[in-house]
Enzyme design. Structure first.
Site, PDB file in Angstrom:
ATOM      1  N   CYS A 196      18.663 -62.910  -2.859  1.00 47.25           N
ATOM      2  CA  CYS A 196      19.600 -63.850  -3.001  1.00 47.25           C
ATOM      3  C   CYS A 196      20.549 -63.655  -1.815  1.00 47.25           C
ATOM      4  O   CYS A 196      21.505 -62.974  -1.685  1.00 47.25           O
ATOM      5  CB  CYS A 196      20.488 -63.264  -4.373  1.00 47.25           C
ATOM      6  SG  CYS A 196      21.577 -64.581  -4.813  1.00 47.25           S
ATOM      7  N   HIS A 250       9.738 -70.421  -2.601  1.00 46.71           N
ATOM      8  CA  HIS A 250      10.481 -71.684  -2.742  1.00 46.71           C
ATOM      9  C   HIS A 250       9.657 -72.831  -2.412  1.00 46.71           C
ATOM     10  O   HIS A 250       8.662 -72.819  -1.629  1.00 46.71           O
ATOM     11  CB  HIS A 250      11.384 -71.906  -1.704  1.00 46.71           C
ATOM     12  CG  HIS A 250      12.647 -70.906  -1.694  1.00 46.71           C
ATOM     13  ND1 HIS A 250      13.674 -71.179  -2.278  1.00 46.71           N
ATOM     14  CD2 HIS A 250      12.797 -69.434  -1.644  1.00 46.71           C
ATOM     15  CE1 HIS A 250      14.634 -70.180  -2.274  1.00 46.71           C
ATOM     16  NE2 HIS A 250      14.029 -69.177  -1.914  1.00 46.71           N
ATOM     17  N   CYS A 292      22.298 -72.276  -3.571  1.00 45.85           N
ATOM     18  CA  CYS A 292      21.272 -71.303  -3.366  1.00 45.85           C
ATOM     19  C   CYS A 292      20.987 -70.963  -2.123  1.00 45.85           C
ATOM     20  O   CYS A 292      20.621 -71.790  -1.182  1.00 45.85           O
ATOM     21  CB  CYS A 292      20.092 -71.822  -4.145  1.00 45.85           C
ATOM     22  SG  CYS A 292      18.434 -70.522  -3.822  1.00 45.85           S
ATOM     23  N   GLY A 323      17.489 -70.765  -0.811  1.00 47.14           N
ATOM     24  CA  GLY A 323      17.109 -72.238  -0.826  1.00 47.14           C
ATOM     25  C   GLY A 323      17.511 -73.001   0.339  1.00 47.14           C
ATOM     26  O   GLY A 323      16.772 -73.673   1.026  1.00 47.14           O
TER      27      GLY A 323
END
Length: 277
Positions: A75, A162, A220, A223
Site C-alpha cells: 500500500c 494492477h 491508491c 495504483g
C-alpha cells in the site's frame, strides 16, 4: 476489547494504524470488517499494523488488511503513513532513510518533513506469472472482455496486482460499472486493483482506482505507480509524472524497465481513538 489506534490518510486513502511493536496482532477477519464499517465502526480503506521486523535488515514490519478483512501485499499511501507515524513516535527523524518490511518485501522510505515521504516502491513487474495475470505471453497491452465491452489494459505488479486502462473521460458513467468487474476478472486469479487513467500530457496523469477488498478509493499509491509504469512502457509519459487522484496528487519517478520506481506524497494524522468493540 479496547484497542488504541491512530486514524491517518494519504491524500484521502484512509487508514487505521495499530501499534503492535510490543504485542502481537490478533484481530480476526470479522473484527477487521467491524472496525472498517463507516457507519458502525471507525471506517478505513486499509488497516495497518506496525510490528517488529521479520527481516533483520529492516527497522519495522507493517501488515496491511483491506476493509473486507483480506490481506494486502502493499500500500503506497499506507507506507508513507507508517513513516510519518514512526516519526511522531520518535523512531524516525526528518531526513532519515529507513528500510521497512512489507508483506511483499522490503521498501526504503525517506522522510522529507513531518508530512511528506518518498518511498522506493521497487521494480515494477510485468511478467504475467508474477502479477499474477493469465496470459500466454508478456505484452504492453491485453484485450480483455469486461461485461459487454472489450478493454485494452496494461497489467503490472507493484507488490499487488494492477490492471490499468487508458480512457478518454474519467467521469464516464460506464467506469463505475466496469471497475468492480475488472477487479474481479477471472484473468486475475487474486483479483486486481483496477485503474482508469487519462493522459493530460507527458508529465501529468489523472487516475481513479477501484481497489480489491476496498472498492472505489480517493487515492491508491500503488495504483498511481502502476499507471505511470504502464504509460511509460508505452512511451506516453516522461520519467517524472504528477498523478492527480480524487483525493490529491502524487509524484512518481521511474527511469524505465529494470529500475526502481519512486513515489513522493503527503501523510496526515486525523485523530487518535479507542475501539471498544
Amino acid at each position: 476489547m479496547k484497542l488504541r489506534f491512530s486514524k491517518m490518510h494519504g491524500i484521502g486513502n484512509d487508514f487505521v494504524m495499530l501499534d503492535c511493536r510490543d504485542q502481537a496482532f490478533s484481530l480476526r477477519e470479522a473484527q477487521i470488517r467491524a472496525i472498517a464499517d463507516r457507519r458502525t465502526g471507525v471506517g478505513f480503506d486499509q488497516l495497518i499494523s506496525i510490528e517488529p521486523p521479520r527481516d533483520p535488515s529492516c527497522a519495522f514490519y507493517y501488515g496491511i488488511w483491506n476493509a473486507d478483512g483480506s490481506p494486502s501485499g502493499q500500500c503506497g499511501n499506507g507506507v508513507r503513513c507508517v513513516a510519518a507515524w514512526l516519526h511522531r513516535e520518535g523512531e524516525l527523524a526528518i531526513g532519515d532513510t529507513v528500510r521497512l518490511e512489507s508483506p511483499s518485501g522490503p521498501v526504503t522510505v525517506r522522510l522529507s518533513n513531518a508530512h511528506e515521504v518518498t518511498v522506493d516502491m521497487g521494480v515494477p513487474s510485468f511478467a504475467p506469472s508474477e502479477i499474477p495475470f493469465r496470459a500466454d505471453l508478456q505484452a504492453d497491452g491485453y484485450a480483455i472482455e469486461v461485461g459487454d465491452e472489450t478493454l485494452m489494459i496494461g497489467a503490472v505488479s507493484l507488490g499487488n496486482p494492477h490492471a490499468v486502462a487508458l480512457v478518454p473521460d474519467l467521469h464516464a458513467p460506464a467506469l463505475f460499472r466496469l471497475g468492480p468487474l475488472l477487479t474481479a476478472h477471472e484473468r486475475f486469479p487474486e483479483a486486481a486493483n483496477a485503474g482508469f487513467v487519462e493522459v493530460v500530457d507527458r508529465g501529468q496523469l489523472r487516475l481513479r482506482v477501484h481497489e480489491r477488498g476496498s472498492g472505489w478509493t480517493l487515492a491508491c499509491g500503488t495504483g498511481a505507480c502502476a499507471a505511470v509504469a504502464v504509460m511509460r512502457q508505452r512511451d506516453e509519459v516522461d520519467d517524472r509524472v504528477r498523478v492527480a487522484l480524487p483525493g490529491g496528487e502524487l509524484t512518481i519517478e521511474w527511469a524505465g524497465p529494470g529500475q526502481t520506481l519512486w513515489m513522493t506524497g503527503p501523510a496526515a494524522f486525523v485523530f487518535e481513538g479507542e475501539w471498544l468493540g
